[in-house]
Enzyme design. Structure first.
Site, mmCIF file in Angstrom:
data_model
loop_
_atom_site.group_PDB
_atom_site.id
_atom_site.type_symbol
_atom_site.label_atom_id
_atom_site.label_comp_id
_atom_site.label_asym_id
_atom_site.label_seq_id
_atom_site.Cartn_x
_atom_site.Cartn_y
_atom_site.Cartn_z
ATOM 1 C CE1 TYR A 189 55.034 -47.899 47.483
ATOM 2 C CE2 TYR A 189 56.702 -46.313 46.862
ATOM 3 C CZ TYR A 189 56.010 -46.996 47.835
ATOM 4 O OH TYR A 189 56.296 -46.757 49.158
ATOM 5 C CG HIS A 242 57.333 -52.473 50.797
ATOM 6 N ND1 HIS A 242 57.064 -52.051 49.517
ATOM 7 C CD2 HIS A 242 56.814 -51.513 51.603
ATOM 8 C CE1 HIS A 242 56.413 -50.892 49.555
ATOM 9 N NE2 HIS A 242 56.244 -50.554 50.820
ATOM 10 C CE LYS A 270 59.946 -48.085 50.512
ATOM 11 N NZ LYS A 270 59.608 -47.269 49.333
ATOM 12 C CG ASP A 324 61.189 -44.298 49.288
ATOM 13 O OD1 ASP A 324 61.992 -44.907 50.008
ATOM 14 O OD2 ASP A 324 60.017 -44.699 49.090
#
Length: 264
Positions: A38, A100, A67, A33
């Site tokens: 990120y 998200h 996401k 994931d």
């Protein structure tokens, strides 16, 4: 969708990230994931390619999630963001793509984009993250396809029982991020007593509690011994009394942002 996977929140690009993903796959993890925000999708993709090769398994054996971030929650921008994530990961499709955060006034346009990508076969499943019940109800008023997954903060101090029950009633799979509460709960005496009884770690007990609650869980770690340890949760079962004892630790306490009061 595997019940157990690796999360890579706040793991920066570089050898540590690549090795973590590769190591997880080698130790039997079949779900990874990540997310656009990120800023590590390229490293995740590299780890996936190396991990698949060394484990001798195919891409189809792995479940990959990413996401779309808040700034891309328009129809065209969400599609563009998906294509960017796919390119960075070096993949032909995603197994799961999530909105998200429930940014008011924006997530419905993004959901239409996800529905389009799903119909085109570029995503195997679509869902949301950090959605409360009222967000889900609002989204489903206009949605052609209801969310298949809702990934939320969930741990013994935030059990999300009402949301879990709602998702179950509506055929939405609940998934836990930060299942170990970023380590804040690992010294809890109740959990330590249960762990000692089963000759397991507190982390293993919490992750087992997730699974027995039918919650998909994605603990984060970059250390090989922790990655291996976290996955060693399929050889014991918590009793009903132990499950209730862990449920009783709930304080509705978050370590992450409140979806209703998040400064987007």
């Amino acid at each position: 969708m595997p019940w157990f996977g690796l999360g890579v929140f706040k793991v920066e690009e570089g050898p540590e990230l690549v090795n973590a993903v590769k190591t997880a796959i080698q130790h039997g993890y079949r779900s990874i994931d990540t997310a656009a925000i990120y800023q590590n999708e390229e490293g995740v993709g590299e780890g996936i390619r190396e991990g698949l090769k060394e484990a001798g398994i195919s891409r189809e054996d792995l479940f990959v999630t990413s996401k779309v971030w808040n700034s891309d929650l328009g129809y065209e921008s969400a599609i563009a963001a998906f294509e960017t994530s796919l390119e960075k990961l070096g993949l032909d499709y995603l197994d799961l793509y999530l909105i998200h955060w429930p940014v008011e006034g924006k997530y419905k346009d993004a959901w239409r984009a996800l529905e389009t990508l799903y119909k085109e076969g570029k995503i195997k499943a679509i869902g949301v993250s950090n959605f409360q019940i009222h967000h889900l109800e609002d989204l489903m008023k206009n949605a052609e396809i209801k969310p298949m997954v809702n990934q939320v903060e969930c741990h013994p101090r935030l059990t999300q029982k009402e949301l879990k029950d709602y998702c179950k009633e509506n055929g939405i799979q609940l998934e836990a991020w930060s299942p170990l509460m970023q380590g804040e709960i690992l010294d809890n005496q109740d959990l330590q007593e249960i762990a000692t009884k089963h000759n397991k770690t507190v982390a293993q007990v919490i992750l087992r509690w997730d699974l027995q609650n039918q919650i998909v869980t994605i603990p984060k770690s970059t250390k090989e011994h922790r990655i291996k340890e976290n996955a060693d949760i399929f050889d014991f079962t918590l009793t009903d009394d132990e499950m209730e004892r862990i449920d009783g630790l709930n304080q509705n306490h978050r370590v992450g942002p409140d979806p209703d009061n998040f400064d987007f």
